[in-house]
Motif scaffolding. Sequence first.
Motif, PDB file in Angstrom:
ATOM      1  N   LEU A 127       0.911  -0.962   0.177  1.00  0.00           N
ATOM      2  CA  LEU A 127       0.062   0.131   0.100  1.00  0.00           C
ATOM      3  C   LEU A 127       0.873   0.914  -0.052  1.00  0.00           C
ATOM      4  O   LEU A 127       1.909   1.470   0.543  1.00  0.00           O
ATOM      5  N   GLN A 128       0.847   2.021  -0.893  1.00  0.00           N
ATOM      6  CA  GLN A 128       1.699   3.424  -0.925  1.00  0.00           C
ATOM      7  C   GLN A 128       1.161   4.740  -1.573  1.00  0.00           C
ATOM      8  O   GLN A 128      -0.161   4.466  -2.270  1.00  0.00           O
ATOM      9  N   ASP A 129       1.642   5.690  -1.368  1.00  0.00           N
ATOM     10  CA  ASP A 129       0.876   6.983  -2.040  1.00  0.00           C
ATOM     11  C   ASP A 129       1.831   7.074  -2.744  1.00  0.00           C
ATOM     12  O   ASP A 129       2.433   6.369  -3.311  1.00  0.00           O
ATOM     13  N   ASP A 130       1.127   8.082  -3.838  1.00  0.00           N
ATOM     14  CA  ASP A 130       1.603   7.969  -5.357  1.00  0.00           C
ATOM     15  C   ASP A 130       3.358   8.972  -5.669  1.00  0.00           C
ATOM     16  O   ASP A 130       3.093   9.179  -6.687  1.00  0.00           O
ATOM     17  N   ASP A 131       3.508   8.988  -4.305  1.00  0.00           N
ATOM     18  CA  ASP A 131       4.882   9.898  -4.558  1.00  0.00           C
ATOM     19  C   ASP A 131       5.975   9.125  -4.578  1.00  0.00           C
ATOM     20  O   ASP A 131       7.087   9.527  -3.193  1.00  0.00           O
ATOM     21  N   VAL A 132       5.514   7.975  -4.112  1.00  0.00           N
ATOM     22  CA  VAL A 132       6.909   7.049  -4.243  1.00  0.00           C
ATOM     23  C   VAL A 132       7.075   5.636  -5.122  1.00  0.00           C
ATOM     24  O   VAL A 132       5.754   5.111  -5.983  1.00  0.00           O
ATOM     25  N   ARG A 133       8.107   5.336  -5.639  1.00  0.00           N
ATOM     26  CA  ARG A 133       8.269   4.509  -6.494  1.00  0.00           C
ATOM     27  C   ARG A 133       9.738   3.633  -6.258  1.00  0.00           C
ATOM     28  O   ARG A 133      10.863   4.104  -6.377  1.00  0.00           O
ATOM     29  N   TYR A 134       9.275   1.995  -6.344  1.00  0.00           N
ATOM     30  CA  TYR A 134      10.205   1.419  -5.604  1.00  0.00           C
ATOM     31  C   TYR A 134      11.390   0.458  -7.098  1.00  0.00           C
ATOM     32  O   TYR A 134      10.241  -0.024  -7.977  1.00  0.00           O
ATOM     33  N   SER A 135      12.290   0.062  -6.968  1.00  0.00           N
ATOM     34  CA  SER A 135      12.799  -0.122  -7.927  1.00  0.00           C
ATOM     35  C   SER A 135      12.818  -2.379  -7.484  1.00  0.00           C
ATOM     36  O   SER A 135      11.885  -2.350  -6.733  1.00  0.00           O
ATOM     37  N   ARG A 136      13.125  -2.724  -8.247  1.00  0.00           N
ATOM     38  CA  ARG A 136      12.704  -4.731  -8.399  1.00  0.00           C
ATOM     39  C   ARG A 136      13.148  -5.092  -6.995  1.00  0.00           C
ATOM     40  O   ARG A 136      13.101  -5.835  -6.098  1.00  0.00           O
ATOM     41  N   LYS A 137      14.735  -4.247  -6.629  1.00  0.00           N
ATOM     42  CA  LYS A 137      15.159  -4.521  -5.387  1.00  0.00           C
ATOM     43  C   LYS A 137      14.102  -4.817  -4.220  1.00  0.00           C
ATOM     44  O   LYS A 137      14.545  -5.341  -3.496  1.00  0.00           O
ATOM     45  N   ALA A 138      14.551  -2.857  -4.218  1.00  0.00           N
ATOM     46  CA  ALA A 138      13.077  -2.706  -3.200  1.00  0.00           C
ATOM     47  C   ALA A 138      12.020  -4.185  -2.739  1.00  0.00           C
ATOM     48  O   ALA A 138      11.930  -4.186  -1.303  1.00  0.00           O
ATOM     49  N   LEU A 139      11.193  -3.982  -3.988  1.00  0.00           N
ATOM     50  CA  LEU A 139      10.267  -5.065  -4.088  1.00  0.00           C
ATOM     51  C   LEU A 139      10.617  -6.313  -3.830  1.00  0.00           C
ATOM     52  O   LEU A 139       9.691  -7.488  -2.904  1.00  0.00           O
ATOM     53  N   ARG A 140      12.093  -6.464  -4.192  1.00  0.00           N
ATOM     54  CA  ARG A 140      12.206  -8.258  -3.788  1.00  0.00           C
ATOM     55  C   ARG A 140      11.714  -8.257  -1.944  1.00  0.00           C
ATOM     56  O   ARG A 140      12.037  -9.387  -1.568  1.00  0.00           O
ATOM     57  N   ALA A 141      12.780  -7.822  -1.546  1.00  0.00           N
ATOM     58  CA  ALA A 141      12.692  -7.588  -0.594  1.00  0.00           C
ATOM     59  C   ALA A 141      11.769  -7.378   0.713  1.00  0.00           C
ATOM     60  O   ALA A 141      11.665  -8.218   1.127  1.00  0.00           O
ATOM     61  N   PHE A 142      10.087  -6.420   0.243  1.00  0.00           N
ATOM     62  CA  PHE A 142       9.690  -6.028   0.067  1.00  0.00           C
ATOM     63  C   PHE A 142       9.026  -7.823   0.908  1.00  0.00           C
ATOM     64  O   PHE A 142       8.271  -8.054   1.845  1.00  0.00           O
ATOM     65  N   SER A 143       8.828  -8.550  -0.205  1.00  0.00           N
ATOM     66  CA  SER A 143       8.140  -9.916  -0.581  1.00  0.00           C
ATOM     67  C   SER A 143       8.939 -10.694  -0.126  1.00  0.00           C
ATOM     68  O   SER A 143       8.432 -11.676   0.817  1.00  0.00           O
ATOM     69  N   ALA A 144      10.512 -11.047   0.522  1.00  0.00           N
ATOM     70  CA  ALA A 144      10.638 -12.059   0.999  1.00  0.00           C
ATOM     71  C   ALA A 144      11.135 -11.604   2.753  1.00  0.00           C
ATOM     72  O   ALA A 144      10.523 -12.496   3.296  1.00  0.00           O
ATOM     73  N   VAL A 145      10.612 -10.281   3.179  1.00  0.00           N
ATOM     74  CA  VAL A 145      10.538  -9.493   4.704  1.00  0.00           C
ATOM     75  C   VAL A 145       9.597 -10.484   5.115  1.00  0.00           C
ATOM     76  O   VAL A 145       8.955 -10.615   5.839  1.00  0.00           O
ATOM     77  N   HIS A 146       8.308 -10.064   3.795  1.00  0.00           N
ATOM     78  CA  HIS A 146       6.769 -10.513   4.304  1.00  0.00           C
ATOM     79  C   HIS A 146       6.734 -12.036   4.174  1.00  0.00           C
ATOM     80  O   HIS A 146       5.672 -12.526   5.298  1.00  0.00           O
ATOM     81  N   VAL A 147       7.206 -12.863   3.910  1.00  0.00           N
ATOM     82  CA  VAL A 147       7.657 -14.078   3.701  1.00  0.00           C
ATOM     83  C   VAL A 147       7.683 -14.534   5.280  1.00  0.00           C
ATOM     84  O   VAL A 147       6.838 -15.904   6.018  1.00  0.00           O
TER      85      VAL A 147
END
Length: 735
Positions: free
Chosen positions: A539-559
């Motif tokens: 869930l994010q606001d429209d003024d941020v944008r994340y890279s592939r590495k950041a998204l993978r970190a989000f998903s991996a930590v959530h696992v």
Amino acid sequence: MYARLGKEAEKTARGVFVKEPKRHLYACDDGRGDAAPEPGCWDGCDEGEDVVALYVVVSADDHLALLPHFLAHWIGELGVRAANVLVDVNSNAPTTATRRGALDPIHAVLRAAGVPAANVFNWTTTNFTSAEKRRRFDRVLKVPAFLEARLAATPGRGGWIALADVDEFPILPSPLGGGAPSRTLAAHLTKLAAGGFTVLAGYTVDRSRKGGSLEAPRAAPSIWKQFPVRSAITARCAECRANKAVAYRRFGSPQTAWNSDKGGHHAEHFTLPSARCEAVERWAEVAHFKWWGDLDSYLAKRVTDAGRVAKATQEMLDVLGAAESRTARAARLDVKPYALGQERRPVEVMRAEFAETPDKIPTCLGAPTTQSLKAHLKATARASGVVPFHPPRAARPKPADGDTDAWWLALTRAVARYCRCRGYERKISNVPAACVRGLSPPTKPPRLSVAVLSYLPSEVSRLRATACHYASLGAVVGKVLVQWNGPAPAPVIDCAHVPPDKGDPKFSVDVEVVAFERNTLLNRYASPEKLSQFPAVLLQDDDVRYSRKALRAFSAVHVLFPDAVLGLQGRIALYSDVAPGFYANPDRKGGNLVEYQYNMLTGKTSVVSPDTVAAFATAVPAASRRFIDDGHRPTCEDMTLHWLHATRHPRTPPIWLELPTKDALDLDTVAVNGSQSGEMHLDVKNWTVWNSNVGRPRHRRDVVTRLTGRCHTGTGPSCAEPASTGSPTNSGPTP
């Protein structure tokens, strides 16, 4: 001295050395073992070592299997004379016959080890209590008087009393400055006395079997091979005390006394000015072989003077009950939540105890050393990685995708540091299952859903670029949902021109726009059915944008931590019935008192489960939702999300990740010379570099992890966003 030494020395081809049968009389041993130093090197040394008397209490009902190993260690390894061992044998067996059956084998083992029968006492007429143990030490066994009589035959030497339970096996530390440890306990204590120290302090390290078996010790192999697993169950037990007084110097100069009316031989009980011990890093490791046999029955016998189970004993029983996994065949003890691995530094083993009760840090350290220790604990507590991290074996192979190698190793180190930090906080939060099991983050985490909340027609092109950026990362993103807050017409966002990630059609991303008539933050949680396909939702606001590495970190930590809220901007929010509420950025506005201490994250970025999104509309009180909706209060939306999370997952703090600027773009800032300037909402500092040294999920103790959810009543913290010094002022409501 030198006249006698001349008679007891012999000249060899290598020089003049003390004769082998006489070497034990001399305290100044260089540690070489094969020869004592020549007479000219003995200036200032005593004629012999101090005398050591060992006092131990043995439970005849429970500890027969351990006693031979105890005697082999103290007499065989530490060199305590069998004639100087005093034993109090306790039995609570109900009848004379059963008591005799328990006591006789204990006496037989002691005789075989050379302990005189006159040194062994039976404790059968009173219950085992700490106060009774201390009384018998002075009035029944008369340990100080025994030692004083021994010293009468060796004038000029000092006398030490070693204190031990039968499950305590101290390991002598190396001498100050390095080198091999002393060969005997007496030699080590003599050197301590020469340095002005009167207490040999130690720290408890629990030992258990591999696999958690509670099988009793066998005669062979050695006890160390049978119980190789090191853990800190005692050190992390809130009511227990892991600091130990292994021995204290009762006679000679200097000397001190055991000035406690209880039988617990902890270093903190030696409080006289004459009690001096070395710094914690020089303490002896005391191996603790408690975890075997029928522990429930044994611990239940340990009662207070009033006949109740002591608090520390009860907590041990609770730990045992929580850690034991009973099957039809055997009980097993899971010590992974308390595992030490290769951590050897005493201050790290004792960190939980010292940080929990700093007022009970043993005074024998002296005021300057105590202050230095407290400063060290405070300084190192600011970092999750309190000791160097050694990647687990699974972290060493290079993942198949070469681009992820550095990313994955950095994240693995971050998770390990986070788990170690959480291990110190079990009194205020639960240790995550992933930490207990020692899991590493997945190299290929599952795809996640991204929900972008927006409302500005002037920024549609930026919004479209963000949505299509995520559409190009189909290996990590499975769904993009643009949540458009009216009343302005919803934009058309078509990312069909974006090729599938890695050219693979299976990585195509569904991009959808859902329009709402009203501009309200509640719309962030209004379409849970559209976000339920994947295990995590960004869930994010429209003024941020994340890279592939950041998204993978989000998903991996959530696992690894599916019950936690994951984000990037930490906040501290406290509520009080008698004082104003407190809300601050702990990194920028909290000062040293609360730096990096947080119990919530801002809603600018939140990674949660689809269930959490759905629960917001059903589990949050209607009054809270109306208050957020009436006046557009983003801070209260953030607080309410964490109130909801704390209610659904008690004792589960949020996780704060720090990312490099290039992996977490703030689209409201302006690039200057390749870096970013400006301020984000709520005066948030830009991302700090995430690498193996500083990147980690952060959480700190001493912070309330369960919010009250009272923001909607108007009696808690102000729900208006605090003004940001130097930050741009928004004329309208900003999601």
